[in-house]
Design an enzyme around this catalytic site. Structure first.
Site, PDB file in Angstrom:
ATOM      1  N   CYS A 110      62.384   2.606  50.763  1.00 10.59           N
ATOM      2  CA  CYS A 110      61.454   1.473  50.872  1.00 10.59           C
ATOM      3  C   CYS A 110      60.960   0.937  49.535  1.00 10.59           C
ATOM      4  CB  CYS A 110      60.282   1.870  51.757  1.00 10.59           C
ATOM      5  SG  CYS A 110      59.304   0.434  52.301  1.00 10.59           S
ATOM      6  N   LYS A 131      60.860   9.934  48.362  1.00  5.30           N
ATOM      7  CA  LYS A 131      60.505   8.608  47.865  1.00  5.30           C
ATOM      8  C   LYS A 131      59.896   8.741  46.476  1.00  5.30           C
ATOM      9  CE  LYS A 131      58.055   4.544  49.729  1.00  5.30           C
ATOM     10  NZ  LYS A 131      57.300   4.095  50.935  1.00  5.30           N
ATOM     11  N   SER A 157      94.708 -37.476  42.885  1.00  4.71           N
ATOM     12  CA  SER A 157      94.462 -38.581  41.958  1.00  4.71           C
ATOM     13  C   SER A 157      93.197 -39.341  42.347  1.00  4.71           C
ATOM     14  CB  SER A 157      95.668 -39.526  41.917  1.00  4.71           C
ATOM     15  OG  SER A 157      95.864 -40.184  43.148  1.00  4.71           O
ATOM     16  N   GLU A 196      62.459   4.890  57.240  1.00  2.10           N
ATOM     17  CA  GLU A 196      61.685   5.992  56.668  1.00  2.10           C
ATOM     18  C   GLU A 196      60.714   6.528  57.720  1.00  2.10           C
ATOM     19  OE1 GLU A 196      58.818   5.164  53.545  1.00  2.10           O
ATOM     20  OE2 GLU A 196      58.718   3.056  54.132  1.00  2.10           O
TER      21      GLU A 196
END
Length: 646
Positions: free
Chosen positions: A170, A114, A365, A45
């Protein structure tokens, strides 16, 4: 190709408020990513200006230069086939927004502001930025282009199947309901997040967990990029922590605190994500609660598929077995406890007086016996409640015979030996079969004779027969119908062969078993896998090795994982197996056993349709009451035809 899309988190070297320097670094990374055939590139950003400009965000000069530099980036991208997301401050509706701008081939596709603006502790963003929720306009003029703006944008590739990109910024991820939750429900398969998350002690662990969980909840690819060390260190320090996740799985992450620019690259599997969403019917159930109040705008763009000349993705040859020691220990402990708890509940419910296990000296087994012994310990009852029966036949070798006896003795269970030779010979006479013809009748007679002994003995001792067959054998049908195929509770039915070996080794190293038991287990681990139904060779060694007949179990477990877990095509599974087993198996060998897997998987479904109960221990199970429902007469032609074309 094969639905993989190459993504990258880019962390450029930055200088605070120096848009020109920052843009030059961004262009260098775009060029580097282009050379590596990256298709989705994400920057942090505010990467053009830097995140830590503070009140400089109120300066018109910074805002203007940021747009000029964005225009330079857009122009540079004109001949680059890549979706690029960069961050910068954008003014709209008399407000400034912290935005990620999506670019492709010289065109701005959209601007995503944002939504969650942090204003606590070291964060003070509301002083400069408004939330996307305060936006009025739907479009904006930016770099001489009229483009959509808003948090309601989805970016869909027109010619790449299952590729739709959603963007959050963010702090958006740190809220109780991140925008990516809605973006994914409305179609986004890849979420990108340009961030500037500063470092605190252990914060990277929380951040990694946050991205992992969100990619898992959204069943999406998640590309997270955070600001690097060039940000201001006046009050905080940034490390450039970047990572790429796929449905909760970490594909790649950066080295933190690098002083240089960096790219973190990974190939995300879009088909895997799409198939998991289709399988998870709860995923789209969330849409009904939101569709009336929310809507999204789709911006379409064109981009070519990756060539995949190289591959930025680890393909593990043993997908059922963790390669991290800590994870492996936890996985083994969980699985063994699930097996023990499941059997203990069944013993309590049926009021069984004994647990009857056929002991061959082989891995399966052995694991069943260990589970039975530990179930007795868990319930606080005598280990003598377990009746281990070894039933030597025509193919039994001294090594497996002695290991079976010695292990039962070391574990302190009730021991019994019942030879099946005379009974089998009498049966051959009864049905008119020549004992010298070692065909399927010869082999299956022995398997069914053993099962009859176990069942009748369990009736006599008021007990239950504990099944030994594993998940891999169920997938291949490598069991005698109504022979070792049948039991009263199958404790190994959810455990693939590659994990059986690991579990037995883990038990030998971690569980309190008894004097000498661990040494015997290690010898069993070194014994070739075999049903021992054909006579030994001239040296008395095992003459019938399963993997020479049906193929290597490591390959079949690999095929099983990708066929059942993800529903991939034979072509894609072959591609992945070539990556996983590069240098060990050639293409011809892989195709040979892949075809054998499909052939057996389809023809042997009738054995899985009537499986006894048994606990699911992992993501894949073939119980007809659980994960896998397929008609016994389903035809595998189209899969086998595709293998033939390979």
């Amino acid at each position: 190709m094969h639905s993989f899309i190459r993504t990258a988190s880019a962390v450029p070297k930055l200088k605070v408020a120096d848009c020109i320097y920052n843009t030059d670094e961004i262009l260098k990374l775009i060029d580097e990513a282009h050379k590596k055939d990256v298709k989705i590139l994400v920057f942090p950003e505010l990467s053009i200006t830097s995140y830590t400009c503070s009140d400089l965000f109120l300066q018109s000069t910074l805002i203007e230069y940021a747009e000029k530099c964005l225009k330079k980036i857009v122009k540079f991208s004109a001949n680059i086939d890549m979706f690029i997301s960069v961050g910068l401050p954008v003014v709209c509706d008399n407000q400034t927004f912290n935005c990620m701008v999506a670019i492709c081939k010289g065109k701005i596709l959209g601007v995503v502001p944002k939504t969650s603006i942090p204003n606590y502790s070291e964060f003070y963003e509301k002083r400069w930025f408004s939330s996307a929720d305060d936006l009025v306009s739907k479009e904006i003029s930016l770099c001489n282009q009229i483009v959509p703006i808003g948090s309601d944008l989805l970016f869909a590739a027109e010619n790449i199947k299952n590729l739709t990109i959603g963007i959050e910024v963010c702090e958006d991820l740190w809220g109780p309901i991140p925008p990516s939750s809605y973006l994914s429900i409305f179609g986004a398969t890849v979420i990108i997040n340009g961030s500037a998350s500063n470092e605190l002690a252990t914060k990277n662990e929380y951040r990694r967990s946050l991205v992992s969980q969100q990619s898992s909840r959204c069943i999406c690819g998640y590309v997270y990029t955070s600001a690097g060390t060039g940000e201001s260190t006046q009050d905080t320090v940034f490390s450039g922590h970047s990572m790429i996740f796929e449905n909760g799985r970490l594909l790649s992450q950066s080295k933190r605190f690098s002083k240089d620019s960096s790219l973190t690259i990974a190939d995300i599997d879009l088909e895997l994500l799409a198939n998991d969403r289709k399988k998870n019917t709860s995923f789209m159930g969330s849409l009904r609660k939101t569709c009336d109040s929310m809507s999204f705008r789709t911006v379409k763009f064109n981009m070519e598929e990756n060539s995949l000349s190289d591959f930025y993705r680890e393909v593990k040859p043993a997908p059922f077995v963790p390669d991290n020691n800590h994870m492996l220990n936890d996985r083994c402990e969980d699985i063994f406890n699930i097996q023990v708890t499941g059997l203990s509940k069944r013993v309590t419910h049926t009021n069984s007086k004994s647990l009857v296990v056929g002991i061959s000296g082989g891995l399966d087994s052995t694991l069943a016996l260990l589970v039975a012994v530990k179930a007795c310990d868990y319930l606080g009852i005598d280990r003598k409640t377990v009746h281990g029966i070894t039933m030597p036949g025509f193919g039994t070798t001294d090594r497996t015979y002695n290991n079976a006896l010695n292990l039962m003795k070391a574990l302190g269970v009730t021991m019994k030996e019942i030879s099946i030779k005379e009974a089998s010979i009498q049966h051959f006479k009864d049905i008119g079969h020549d004992i010298n013809i070692h065909d399927v009748t010869y082999e299956n007679t022995q398997a069914r004779e053993r099962t009859q002994i176990l069942m009748d003995y369990a009736n006599k001792e008021y007990g239950m027969v504990i099944g030994t067959g594993d998940l891999s054998e169920l997938a291949l049908g490598w069991a005698t119908y109504n022979g070792d195929h049948m039991s009263m509770y199958g404790v190994n039915g959810g455990v693939p062969k590659t994990l059986v070996r690991v579990l037995v080794k883990w038990v030998a190293e971690n569980e309190n078993l008894g004097d000498g038991a661990s040494e015997i287990l290690f010898d069993i681990l070194d014994t070739p896998v075999s049903p021992e139904l054909l006579p030994p060779d001239e040296n008395g060694n095992i003459n019938q090795k399963t993997e020479q007949i049906v193929g290597p179990y490591e390959l079949h477990d690999f095929f099983l994982y990708y066929v059942v877990r993800f529903g991939f095509s034979p072509e894609k599974i072959l591609f992945l197996s070539e990556k996983a087993f590069d240098g060990k198996y050639d293409r011809e060998t892989l195709i040979q056993w892949l075809k054998n897997f499909y052939r057996r998987f389809f023809t042997q479904q009738f054995k899985r349709s009537c499986l006894p109960d048994g606990p699911k221990v992992g993501t894949i199970n073939l119980s007809p009451r659980g994960d896998w429902r397929m008609p016994s007469d389903a035809v595998g032609r189209i899969w086998l035809d595709e293998v033939d074309k390979l």
